[in-house]
Every structure is written in structure tokens, then in C-alpha cells.
Design a protein around this motif. Structure first.
Motif, PDB file in Angstrom:
ATOM      1  N   MET A 161       0.832  -1.212   0.000  1.00 57.66           N
ATOM      2  CA  MET A 161       0.000   0.000   0.000  1.00 57.66           C
ATOM      3  C   MET A 161       0.863   1.258   0.000  1.00 57.66           C
ATOM      4  N   LYS A 162       0.467   2.221  -0.791  1.00 57.46           N
ATOM      5  CA  LYS A 162       1.222   3.474  -0.863  1.00 57.46           C
ATOM      6  C   LYS A 162       0.354   4.641  -0.397  1.00 57.46           C
ATOM      7  N   VAL A 163       1.007   5.664   0.175  1.00 56.86           N
ATOM      8  CA  VAL A 163       0.261   6.904   0.407  1.00 56.86           C
ATOM      9  C   VAL A 163       0.436   7.793  -0.831  1.00 56.86           C
ATOM     10  N   ASP A 164      -0.350   8.848  -0.915  1.00 53.71           N
ATOM     11  CA  ASP A 164      -0.315   9.680  -2.122  1.00 53.71           C
ATOM     12  C   ASP A 164       0.894  10.612  -2.140  1.00 53.71           C
ATOM     13  N   LEU A 165       1.185  11.174  -0.982  1.00 54.11           N
ATOM     14  CA  LEU A 165       2.213  12.218  -0.947  1.00 54.11           C
ATOM     15  C   LEU A 165       2.881  12.228   0.418  1.00 54.11           C
ATOM     16  N   ILE A 166       4.181  12.427   0.412  1.00 52.49           N
ATOM     17  CA  ILE A 166       4.906  12.655   1.668  1.00 52.49           C
ATOM     18  C   ILE A 166       5.666  13.967   1.532  1.00 52.49           C
ATOM     19  N   ILE A 167       5.586  14.773   2.573  1.00 51.59           N
ATOM     20  CA  ILE A 167       6.398  15.990   2.632  1.00 51.59           C
ATOM     21  C   ILE A 167       7.421  15.745   3.733  1.00 51.59           C
ATOM     22  N   GLU A 168       8.690  15.745   3.383  1.00 49.25           N
ATOM     23  CA  GLU A 168       9.690  15.374   4.388  1.00 49.25           C
ATOM     24  C   GLU A 168      10.666  16.509   4.683  1.00 49.25           C
ATOM     25  N   ASN A 169      11.234  16.448   5.869  1.00 41.54           N
ATOM     26  CA  ASN A 169      12.349  17.324   6.297  1.00 41.54           C
ATOM     27  C   ASN A 169      11.992  18.792   6.495  1.00 41.54           C
ATOM     28  N   GLY A 170      10.734  19.140   6.498  1.00 42.77           N
ATOM     29  CA  GLY A 170      10.371  20.548   6.679  1.00 42.77           C
ATOM     30  C   GLY A 170      10.233  20.928   8.147  1.00 42.77           C
ATOM     31  N   ALA A 171      10.299  22.222   8.417  1.00 40.19           N
ATOM     32  CA  ALA A 171       9.963  22.733   9.754  1.00 40.19           C
ATOM     33  C   ALA A 171       8.456  22.976   9.736  1.00 40.19           C
ATOM     34  N   VAL A 172       7.721  22.120  10.415  1.00 39.58           N
ATOM     35  CA  VAL A 172       6.267  22.136  10.302  1.00 39.58           C
ATOM     36  C   VAL A 172       5.657  22.926  11.466  1.00 39.58           C
ATOM     37  N   VAL A 173       4.802  23.882  11.114  1.00 39.50           N
ATOM     38  CA  VAL A 173       4.129  24.655  12.156  1.00 39.50           C
ATOM     39  C   VAL A 173       2.808  23.954  12.469  1.00 39.50           C
ATOM     40  N   THR A 174       2.756  23.307  13.628  1.00 46.09           N
ATOM     41  CA  THR A 174       1.530  22.618  14.047  1.00 46.09           C
ATOM     42  C   THR A 174       0.819  23.484  15.090  1.00 46.09           C
ATOM     43  N   SER A 175      -0.279  22.974  15.631  1.00 41.09           N
ATOM     44  CA  SER A 175      -1.027  23.780  16.603  1.00 41.09           C
ATOM     45  C   SER A 175      -0.267  23.924  17.917  1.00 41.09           C
ATOM     46  N   THR A 176       0.746  23.087  18.140  1.00 42.04           N
ATOM     47  CA  THR A 176       1.459  23.163  19.421  1.00 42.04           C
ATOM     48  C   THR A 176       2.861  23.746  19.299  1.00 42.04           C
ATOM     49  N   GLY A 177       3.352  23.920  18.088  1.00 46.44           N
ATOM     50  CA  GLY A 177       4.697  24.475  17.967  1.00 46.44           C
ATOM     51  C   GLY A 177       5.304  24.167  16.617  1.00 46.44           C
ATOM     52  N   VAL A 178       6.564  24.507  16.492  1.00 50.44           N
ATOM     53  CA  VAL A 178       7.257  24.244  15.232  1.00 50.44           C
ATOM     54  C   VAL A 178       8.098  22.990  15.437  1.00 50.44           C
ATOM     55  N   MET A 179       7.919  21.997  14.604  1.00 59.37           N
ATOM     56  CA  MET A 179       8.686  20.765  14.776  1.00 59.37           C
ATOM     57  C   MET A 179       9.163  20.216  13.432  1.00 59.37           C
ATOM     58  N   LYS A 180      10.280  19.532  13.526  1.00 60.22           N
ATOM     59  CA  LYS A 180      10.798  18.857  12.342  1.00 60.22           C
ATOM     60  C   LYS A 180      10.033  17.541  12.248  1.00 60.22           C
ATOM     61  N   THR A 181       9.169  17.422  11.283  1.00 66.59           N
ATOM     62  CA  THR A 181       8.417  16.168  11.147  1.00 66.59           C
ATOM     63  C   THR A 181       8.064  15.953   9.689  1.00 66.59           C
TER      64      THR A 181
END
Ligand SMILES: [Zn+2]
Length: 469
Positions: free
Chosen positions: A1-21
């Protein structure tokens, strides 16, 4: 099974903070955050190294294909929404103007018939109340609109001539009705009687140049109306959203009522954070282009608004996009009061806020995301579907390059008009990718989607979510 898209190595701004995910996307939704090593393979991978990954921008205030002050911009929905996407906006909250003798629902249907065919991004609308001659009927009709998934309405305490004006009684009656329906009232707050009588007085004295626009409607004209709206909101307990606040005082007036735990909110717009009333002179070639209401203010107002944004006193930033052309402004330039108000801005909103806010003034990334996206979703009733990067949310994502610098000149932008009020300026921080429900629609600054892919976003305001704005 494959997912459609992966975004990797970004600094992600989530609702709790900025994280590398890393982010996995499936069927238009975010399916997981975490390390790519535990995700399935993907059809497509975006490497976001060095980039900032944010939820797609939500423009709280656009006027696509608006007929106003005798003019309709030549720009169509596809052009406006494509430009929005290039600038990192994936949902726009547009306005649907009620026509005389027609219902609010008619206005929504007319607006959506265009958006359905042409919109490159998701959308909803806020009906503008323009015909309250049968007030009871309009109040009755509001329920149908709320049930349809549109919880906000717009009124104005000015614009008597163009028919957008509500008097105090009408405003009171509409707010009272919205309290019953759980909706929110958006208000253009300027004292119409003082502002417009002052305009008439100046014009009688032959003072017709653009600079008199600001003199006719100084800060107190806006502050007075803002104060009135807040008092009505307090008496009735209705959710009330003041659109495009521009003065140094307005966010404080609203904050005084927020301190009493009232659901009242303050929006400003991009241009009020960058441009001053110096732009009104000379009249030609440029002064007439800068007519918008409320008027552009002073440097002190700009800095006070930026402070109010970081202090939490301004909750959202819209574009107030209207793409009039130079000629449409020139055709009405005998007096400042007749020049169609508004100018283009949907494309530059997110980059200008990033550039002027985050880079220049140290606005936190978290706050940046709240004011350009998250709070709008909460206020207009479609959070956490949109406005956040979290599993289960729509995969509306912008991969923003914090180093990308572009000019804000008309010839370099994509909005459907022939001038830019930001001419000669640059903004740093542009989307490399804009993703709408899992599909890349902008890549390397170019639109690669198909207009018409945008969908109506239904809203229902939730009291416990709106409390967090
Ligand atoms: Zn507007």
C-alpha cells in the motif's frame, strides 16, 4: 500500500509548535505526522529541507467579481483564485452581495455558480446585507443560510449611497437574530453619518483630491463605530467580527470587550500594515489608486497594529482584495468620494505578512499561522477540517521558502488588474508548493491545477472552538 504524498524534512508549524516532522497524505487528508521511516512508500515525495511548512492560508476577506460603486473588475474567479494559490492561500472567504429585492440565499447561489465552475481554491462566502426594506423577511431568511453552512453575515455602518449601510436599529435586530442562530456578524465599522457628511462638506469646499479621503474619515470615525458595535455585541452576546480595523485604537477597543470573555474579534488587512496615507499624493498617477475604506493611516497606526497582532488583539489578516483597474479608478476620479474603493491583494497577503511580520518584526511562526490561517477556520466554523496540520485535517499545505524574494510589482504578479499598490516593494517568503486537499496546485511559483477544483467549505461555528481564538 502506498500513500499519495509525503512531505519530508520541513519545519512544520503545528497547533502546538514548530517541529521537524514528515507528513503523510492520503485521499486529500493528512494521514500521519512523524518519521518517514515508518510511513508506507509514497507516489510523490516533496523534500522540504530548509522550508517552512504551514497550513494553507485562509483569506478572511476577498471580493471576487464584486460589483461596487458602479464598477465590476474584469478579473474572474479563476484568475483571482489562481493568484491566491500562488500566494499560499487555499481557502477564501468571499462576500456575496444581496441584490435589491432578492434574498440572501439568492446572493449565495449567484456567487457559488461562478465559484463552482472557476475556483482554483476552496471557498465559502459571507452574504452582505444590502436590502433590509423587509427586515422580518431577511431575518427569517438568515436561518436558511446558516443551515446551508454559512454562519456569517456582513453589515456596514457606512456606505449609505451604495446601499450597504445598516442603521443602529437594523444592526441591533440582525445581531439579536444571529444570537438565536449561533451565527457571527461581520461589520465594516465607520460612522457613516459623520464620515459621509464630512466628505460632502469637503467636496462643497472644492477639496476633492484623494488626500481628503483620510481627512473626511479620521481615526475617531472608525473608533466610534467600533465602540458602538462592541456595546451592541455586549448587550446581545452575539459573536461580532470587526472587519479591516485600521487604527491604533481599534484593537484596544475590541480587546476591552474580549477581556469580559465576549466573543468579539478584530481583523486587519495586509495594506494597513504596510502603506500610509502619504500614498494619497500626488493625485495622479497614483493617489487615486489608493482609495480604500477605511482609509490608509499613519506609520504609528501601522506599528500599533503589528504590536496588536503579536499581543493577540488582532485575530486575523484578510486581503480585502478587489481587482479594479487603473481605468476604473480614473473614470470616477472627479472627487475622492466617487472613486471605487478597494484594490488587489489576495496574492501577496501571506508573503507580505511573513516578510514584514516574521522576518522584519520577529512575529512568531505560530502567531503568523494563527493570523493567516488557523483563526479564520475557527471563526468561520470549519476547524479542524482546515487551518491546522494534524492527522484527519484536509491536506491544505504550503511549503514556504523563507528565502525566496519576489517583487510586488503588477507585472510580476498574477491578479487580474494592471496596477499594484505595493509597486516598488519586495516580499521575502513565498510558496514553493501550494497543496489543496493533497493535490499540488502550485509548484515553483507556477499554478499547475485546474480552475474549478475548489469546493465549498461548509461552516458551523462551535462555541468551544471559537473560545480558543
Ligand atoms: Zn471588503
Amino acid at each position: 500500500m502506498k500513500v499519495d504524498l509525503i512531505i519530508e524534512n520541513g519545519a512544520v508549524v503545528t497547533s502546538t509548535g514548530v517541529m521537524k516532522t514528515d507528513i503523510a497524505i492520503e485521499d486529500g487528508k493528512i494521514s500521519a505526522l512523524g518519521s518517514r521511516s515508518v510511513f508506507p512508500e509514497a507516489e510523490k515525495v516533496i523534500n522540504a529541507e530548509g522550508k517552512i511548512v504551514i497550513p494553507g492560508g485562509i483569506d478572511t476577506h476577498s471580493h471576487f467579481e464584486l460589483l461596487f460603486m458602479g464598477e465590476r473588475p474584469p478579473e474572474n474567479w479563476d484568475v483571482a483564485s489562481t493568484a491566491s494559490a500562488i500566494g499560499g492561500t487555499t481557502t477564501t472567504i468571499d462576500f456575496a452581495q444581496q441584490e435589491k429585492g432578492k434574498s440572501l440565499m439568492d446572493a449565495v447561489k449567484t456567487q457559488f455558480s461562478r465559484a463552482e465552475k472557476l475556483s482554483a481554491i476552496d471557498y465559502t462566502t459571507t452574504p452582505i446585507l444590502t436590502d433590509l426594506s423587509d427586515l422580518d423577511k431577511v431575518l427569517d431568511n438568515m436561518k436558511e443560510v446558516v443551515d446551508y453552512g454559512i454562519p456569517s453575515f456582513k453589515g456596514a455602518t457606512i456606505y449609505r449611497k451604495v446601499g450597504w449601510y445598516e442603521n443602529d436599529w437594523q444592526l441591533y435586530a440582525v445581531l439579536r437574530r444571529l444570537k438565536e442562530l449561533g451565527g457571527m456578524m461581520s461589520i465594516h465599522a465607520e460612522n457613516g453619518l459623520i464620515g459621509e457628511e464630512m466628505q460632502a462638506e469637503l467636496i462643497k469646499q472644492g477639496k476633492t483630491d484623494p488626500k481628503y479621503h483620510g481627512i473626511a474619515k479620521p481615526n475617531f470615525v472608525e473608533d466610534l463605530a467600533t465602540q458602538t458595535c462592541m456595546m451592541l455585541a455586549e448587550v446581545l452576546g452575539t459573536k461580532t467580527y470587526i472587519v479591516h480595523s485600521t487604527t491604533r485604537e481599534a484593537p484596544n477597543i475590541i480587546a476591552n470587550y474580549r477581556r469580559k470573555s465576549l466573543p468579539v474579534f478584530c481583523e486587519t488587512c495586509t495594506h494597513y500594515l504596510v502603506l500610509t496615507d502619504d500614498t494619497f499624493e500626488p493625485k495622479f498617477p497614483k493617489g487615486i489608486l489608493y482609495m480604500c475604506s477605511p482609509p490608509l493611516r499613519k506609520k504609528e497606526d501601522i506599528e500599533a497594529l503589528w504590536k496588536a497582532i503579536s499581543d493577540g488583539k488582532v485575530q486575523t489578516i484578510g486581503s480585502d482584495h478587489v481587482a479594479f483597474t487603473k481605468k476604473q479608478k480614473e473614470d470616477h476620479c472627479d472627487t475622492f468620494a466617487d472613486i471605487p474603493n478597494g484594490f488587489p491583494g489576495c496574492e501577496v497577503r501571506v508573503p507580505v505578512i511573513f516578510s514584514e511580520g516574521v522576518l522584519k518584526r520577529g512575529l512568531s511562526l505560530q502567531r503568523f499561522v494563527e493570523v493567516v490561517s488557523t483563526n479564520a477556520a475557527k471563526l468561520f466554523g470549519f476547524y479542524p477540517k482546515k487551518g491546522v496540520i494534524a492527522p484527519g485535517s484536509d491536506a491544505d499545505i504550503v511549503v514556504l521558502d523563507p528565502k525566496e524574494k519576489r517583487s510586488l510589482n503588477a507585472e510580476d504578479l498574477h491578479m487580474g488588474t494592471d496596477f499594484s499598490v505595493f509597486e516598488g516593494m519586495e516580499a521575502t517568503g513565498w510558496p514553493t508548493f501550494t497543496i489543496l486537499r493533497g493535490k499540488v496546485i502550485v509548484e515553483d511559483g507556477k499554478y499547475v491545477g485546474n480552475p474549478g477544483e475548489g469546493e465549498f467549505v461548509k461552516g458551523k461555528i462551535e462555541d468551544d472552538i471559537i473560545k480558543t481564538v
